[in-house]
Write an enzyme that holds these catalytic residues in place. Structure first.
Site, PDB file in Angstrom:
ATOM      1  N   ARG A  20      39.142 -38.445  23.732  1.00  0.00           N
ATOM      2  CA  ARG A  20      38.518 -37.438  23.121  1.00  0.00           C
ATOM      3  C   ARG A  20      39.604 -36.424  22.462  1.00  0.00           C
ATOM      4  O   ARG A  20      40.481 -36.005  22.983  1.00  0.00           O
ATOM      5  CB  ARG A  20      37.703 -36.917  24.144  1.00  0.00           C
ATOM      6  CG  ARG A  20      36.978 -35.647  23.834  1.00  0.00           C
ATOM      7  CD  ARG A  20      36.270 -34.722  25.006  1.00  0.00           C
ATOM      8  NE  ARG A  20      34.731 -35.711  25.244  1.00  0.00           N
ATOM      9  CZ  ARG A  20      34.183 -35.527  26.145  1.00  0.00           C
ATOM     10  NH1 ARG A  20      34.495 -34.605  26.838  1.00  0.00           N
ATOM     11  NH2 ARG A  20      32.866 -36.087  26.076  1.00  0.00           N
ATOM     12  N   GLU A  41      34.600 -46.702  23.341  1.00  0.00           N
ATOM     13  CA  GLU A  41      32.952 -46.891  23.696  1.00  0.00           C
ATOM     14  C   GLU A  41      32.788 -48.360  23.969  1.00  0.00           C
ATOM     15  O   GLU A  41      31.566 -48.654  24.553  1.00  0.00           O
ATOM     16  CB  GLU A  41      32.066 -46.335  22.227  1.00  0.00           C
ATOM     17  CG  GLU A  41      32.163 -44.944  21.982  1.00  0.00           C
ATOM     18  CD  GLU A  41      31.258 -44.461  23.148  1.00  0.00           C
ATOM     19  OE1 GLU A  41      30.417 -45.059  23.898  1.00  0.00           O
ATOM     20  OE2 GLU A  41      31.676 -43.183  23.185  1.00  0.00           O
ATOM     21  N   GLN A  46      28.468 -50.473  30.414  1.00  0.00           N
ATOM     22  CA  GLN A  46      28.088 -51.018  31.399  1.00  0.00           C
ATOM     23  C   GLN A  46      29.158 -50.610  32.521  1.00  0.00           C
ATOM     24  O   GLN A  46      29.230 -51.190  33.640  1.00  0.00           O
ATOM     25  CB  GLN A  46      28.014 -52.594  31.589  1.00  0.00           C
ATOM     26  CG  GLN A  46      27.258 -53.270  30.465  1.00  0.00           C
ATOM     27  CD  GLN A  46      25.898 -53.184  30.216  1.00  0.00           C
ATOM     28  OE1 GLN A  46      25.421 -52.935  31.596  1.00  0.00           O
ATOM     29  NE2 GLN A  46      25.028 -53.584  29.585  1.00  0.00           N
ATOM     30  N   THR A 294      24.443 -59.389  36.060  1.00  0.00           N
ATOM     31  CA  THR A 294      23.153 -58.797  35.693  1.00  0.00           C
ATOM     32  C   THR A 294      22.103 -59.397  35.994  1.00  0.00           C
ATOM     33  O   THR A 294      21.073 -58.726  36.559  1.00  0.00           O
ATOM     34  CB  THR A 294      23.369 -58.078  34.043  1.00  0.00           C
ATOM     35  OG1 THR A 294      24.663 -57.900  33.754  1.00  0.00           O
ATOM     36  CG2 THR A 294      22.625 -57.208  33.652  1.00  0.00           C
TER      37      THR A 294
END
Ligand code: SF4
Length: 343
Positions: A20, A41, A46, A294
């Site tokens: 950042r 990103e 997840q 998942t």
């Protein structure tokens, strides 16, 4: 939503993240590096900032720019990615680096729609890169933003069922400082309007928050009914040569955990099948490993063969236990091997 107050809060409370550029540096004219923002990103999908930080730093040490990453062999990228999960992301990351390096001369497109033409970049990631790096006025909605929005509006429906409406709600509030706004609301969700009990007392958005006004903001967001995760079963085989090196092979190029390393294992079925060993020998049962993907829960019976001369019907390689950490082994197969060997 009082965006001015939110940005004021962000100016003083922005998290210090390795990818950042702080709001103070943005004011001084420093620009976020699209390569770093894109990398972070993709990694953050997840998973959490805490998990991603070390992976991100190592990736940057190995490949400080998109050309270097594009030139790296995919096997090396998968090795460094091992443990982060959702391995298709690493393959797409590498493919995207190649496209940006060769077709765009290393320069990422600036707008959301062009970004979404690149491998592995979906609507969320495209929006995040275009807002954070180029101050494009787009809504960036991740899980944190969904929760904050649901509380601000006292939303009576699970956010996943009204994603478009939440996007619209955020879109209507995007100010000129679009990149800082996107990061401010994410930071608010991660540090103040947290999943458990929100800290409304220190929240810059308290005065316009319907969730706070309700007296019970923690009841938002309304939870969707959880679907039951199906179970699958199989066998996995840890084979050692002379009680030392472990046999590994490569998974197929398609499907779950594609191109990663593994120990030999059976198909994963709805019911446990009879064990068929990959080679003859004195096999020992080493217990069960459970792993949650998942879309299903996997239970593998682990079998161990200590003294194997060779694996004639298998294409693979032998690895000393101390070198296993350097292999592209997903967490599942690390757990399987750890049933037998400490590494
Ligand atoms: Fe979240 Fe409370 Fe702030 Fe509302 S006032 S956004 S519920 S922390």
């Amino acid at each position: 939503m009082n965006t001015a107050r939110l940005l004021q809060w962000y100016d003083q409370n922005a998290r210090d993240l390795p990818w950042r550029v702080s709001p103070a540096d943005i004011r001084l004219g420093k620009k976020p590096d699209p390569y770093r923002v894109w990398l972070s990103e993709i990694m953050l999908q997840q998973t959490t900032v805490g998990v991603v930080k070390n992976y991100y730093i190592r990736f940057l040490q190995y490949w400080p720019n998109v050309h270097k990453l594009a030139a790296a062999p995919l096997e090396e990228v998968l090795k460094l990615w091992a443990g982060l999960g959702y391995y298709a992301r690493a393959t797409n990351l590498h493919a995207c680096a190649n496209v940006v390096s060769t077709q765009f001369d290393g320069i990422f497109p600036t707008d959301n729609l062009s970004l979404q033409q690149l491998p592995g970049i979906g609507p969320y990631t495209g929006a995040a890169i275009s807002a954070i790096c180029f101050d494009q006025k787009v809504a960036v909605v991740d899980g944190n933003v969904e929760r904050v929005s649901a509380r601000l509006t006292a939303l009576q429906i699970p956010p996943r069922e009204v994603k478009k409406e939440i996007c619209k709600f955020i879109q209507n509030h995007v100010p000129t400082r679009a990149g800082d706004f996107a990061q401010a609301i994410m930071d608010l969700g991660a540090t103040v309007c947290t999943p458990g009990i929100p800290q409304c007392g220190i929240c810059p958005l308290k005065s316009g928050c319907a969730g706070f006004a309700s007296g019970n903001p923690a009841t938002f967001p309304i939870r969707a009914k959880k679907k039951k995760r199906p179970h699958r079963y199989g066998h996995a085989f840890v084979v050692q040569r002379r009680g030392e090196q472990v046999f590994l092979q490569k998974r197929g190029s398609k499907g779950l955990l594609a191109k990663m390393s593994e120990v030999p294992n059976s198909s994963w079925d709805e019911k446990q099948s009879k064990v068929i060993f990959p080679t003859s020998g004195n096999w020992t049962a080493a217990g069960t490993v459970v792993h949650i993907f998942t879309h299903f829960r996997l239970e593998l019976e682990v079998w161990y063969l200590m003294d194997c001369d060779g694996m004639p019907d298998h294409v693979g390689w032998w690895v000393a236990p101390q070198s296993l950490e350097g292999e592209a082994l997903p967490s599942l197969f690390k757990k399987v091997i750890a049933k037998v060997i400490s590494f």
